[in-house]
Design an enzyme around this catalytic site. Structure first.
Site, short mmCIF file in Angstrom:
data_model
loop_
_atom_site.label_atom_id
_atom_site.label_comp_id
_atom_site.label_asym_id
_atom_site.label_seq_id
_atom_site.Cartn_x
_atom_site.Cartn_y
_atom_site.Cartn_z
N CYS A 59 5.49 -8.60 9.53
CA CYS A 59 6.32 -7.65 9.17
C CYS A 59 7.98 -7.89 9.95
O CYS A 59 7.89 -7.73 11.18
CB CYS A 59 5.91 -6.30 9.68
N CYS A 66 9.13 -4.93 11.64
CA CYS A 66 8.45 -4.70 12.87
C CYS A 66 8.91 -5.52 14.19
O CYS A 66 9.26 -5.00 15.23
CB CYS A 66 7.08 -4.76 12.57
#
Length: 111
Positions: free
Chosen positions: A30, A33
């Site tokens: 991600c 993230c």
């Protein structure tokens, strides 16, 4: 700045049981993230002694992610004594995290 602790399905209840804990539900693939990781490390320093911040990899710990209905990442959930009290979804600047956390986290004691 240090690396944030990794939480897991097996340790999760103990990890969030006392005080304030901010859990970053994330995955290595991600991009957003990874983008907020340095911000979370800064917040970990800023709130030292008042807030524990840890990460939970949703690929490796699907049970906890499902329990808290994490549908997109990054999702951050603030817990107080094991109970969720605030949810933040998506990558945001530091000031946005501070604005969400400060109403819940006691101010630092200064002498």
């Amino acid at each position: 700045m240090g690396k944030l602790p990794e939480f897991s399905d097996s340790s999760f209840k103990a990890d969030i049981s006392e005080g304030y804990t901010l859990v970053d539900f994330w995955a290595p693939w991600c991009g957003p993230c990874r983008m907020i990781a340095p911000v979370l490390e800064e917040l970990n320093d800023d709130y030292a002694g008042r807030l524990k911040i840890g990460k939970l990899n949703i690929d490796d710990n699907q049970g906890t992610a499902m329990q808290y209905r994490v549908m997109s990442i990054p999702t951050l959930i603030l817990f107080k004594d094991g109970q969720p009290i605030e949810t933040i979804v998506g990558a945001q600047p530091k000031r946005s995290f501070v604005a969400k956390l400060d109403p819940h986290i006691p101010a630092a004691v200064t002498n």
